[in-house]
Scaffold this motif. Structure first.
Motif, PDB file in Angstrom:
ATOM      1  N   GLU A  89     -33.261  29.474  -2.281  1.00  0.00           N
ATOM      2  CA  GLU A  89     -33.360  28.107  -1.781  1.00  0.00           C
ATOM      3  C   GLU A  89     -32.289  27.203  -1.752  1.00  0.00           C
ATOM      4  O   GLU A  89     -31.893  26.500  -0.722  1.00  0.00           O
ATOM      5  N   ILE A  90     -31.419  27.142  -2.757  1.00  0.00           N
ATOM      6  CA  ILE A  90     -30.119  26.564  -2.573  1.00  0.00           C
ATOM      7  C   ILE A  90     -29.212  27.165  -1.344  1.00  0.00           C
ATOM      8  O   ILE A  90     -28.895  26.323  -0.603  1.00  0.00           O
ATOM      9  N   GLU A  91     -29.165  28.579  -1.102  1.00  0.00           N
ATOM     10  CA  GLU A  91     -28.617  28.870  -0.002  1.00  0.00           C
ATOM     11  C   GLU A  91     -28.838  28.638   1.204  1.00  0.00           C
ATOM     12  O   GLU A  91     -28.138  28.277   2.248  1.00  0.00           O
ATOM     13  N   GLY A  92     -30.339  28.699   1.586  1.00  0.00           N
ATOM     14  CA  GLY A  92     -31.102  28.070   2.596  1.00  0.00           C
ATOM     15  C   GLY A  92     -30.717  26.652   2.861  1.00  0.00           C
ATOM     16  O   GLY A  92     -30.559  26.333   4.043  1.00  0.00           O
ATOM     17  N   PHE A  93     -30.894  25.832   1.902  1.00  0.00           N
ATOM     18  CA  PHE A  93     -30.360  24.422   1.839  1.00  0.00           C
ATOM     19  C   PHE A  93     -28.955  24.191   2.637  1.00  0.00           C
ATOM     20  O   PHE A  93     -28.897  23.291   3.427  1.00  0.00           O
ATOM     21  N   LEU A  94     -28.080  25.046   2.083  1.00  0.00           N
ATOM     22  CA  LEU A  94     -26.738  24.680   2.364  1.00  0.00           C
ATOM     23  C   LEU A  94     -26.476  25.370   3.785  1.00  0.00           C
ATOM     24  O   LEU A  94     -25.656  24.810   4.392  1.00  0.00           O
TER      25      LEU A  94
END
Length: 113
Positions: free
Chosen positions: A11-16
């Motif tokens: 999720e963090i990677e997708g957000f970034l």
């Protein structure tokens, strides 16, 4: 890595990645508007806003198509993997039975002498 941690990392990677895509859209919008020096500030703002929105919509649609295709490929490859695993297991078991049968026949033949 536990599943919850993997999910959080994804999720963090997708957000970034999405934030980077939005930044690229803003940069491209500014560059596009730089080629239109006659725009007023309000017009420039509106063109940049619409350009960014169009870029985000296009990117979202593209990513959704990729996600659907990735899921389809995953399902397909999992099926192929299961079939190959079954075939390999069958071959190993068949080979083991054949070797055991040969050893039995050899042992019986040697015992008969």
């Amino acid at each position: 890595m536990p599943l919850d941690r993997e999910r959080a990392v994804n999720e963090i990677e997708g957000f970034l990645l999405w934030e980077a895509e939005k930044d690229r859209a803003r940069s491209r919008a500014r560059a596009f508007c730089d080629g239109l020096p006659w725009l007023t500030d309000a017009q420039r703002w509106e063109v940049e806003r619409r350009y960014c929105q169009d870029r985000r919509d296009t990117s979202r649609a593209y990513l959704e198509r990729i996600a659907v295709r990735s899921a389809a490929l995953r399902t397909e490859y999992e099926g192929v993997y299961r079939a190959l695993r079954r075939r390999l297991l069958t071959a190993v078991l068949s080979g083991t039975v054949a070797v055991a049968a040969l050893l039995t026949v050899a042992a019986v033949g040697l015992a008969g002498r």
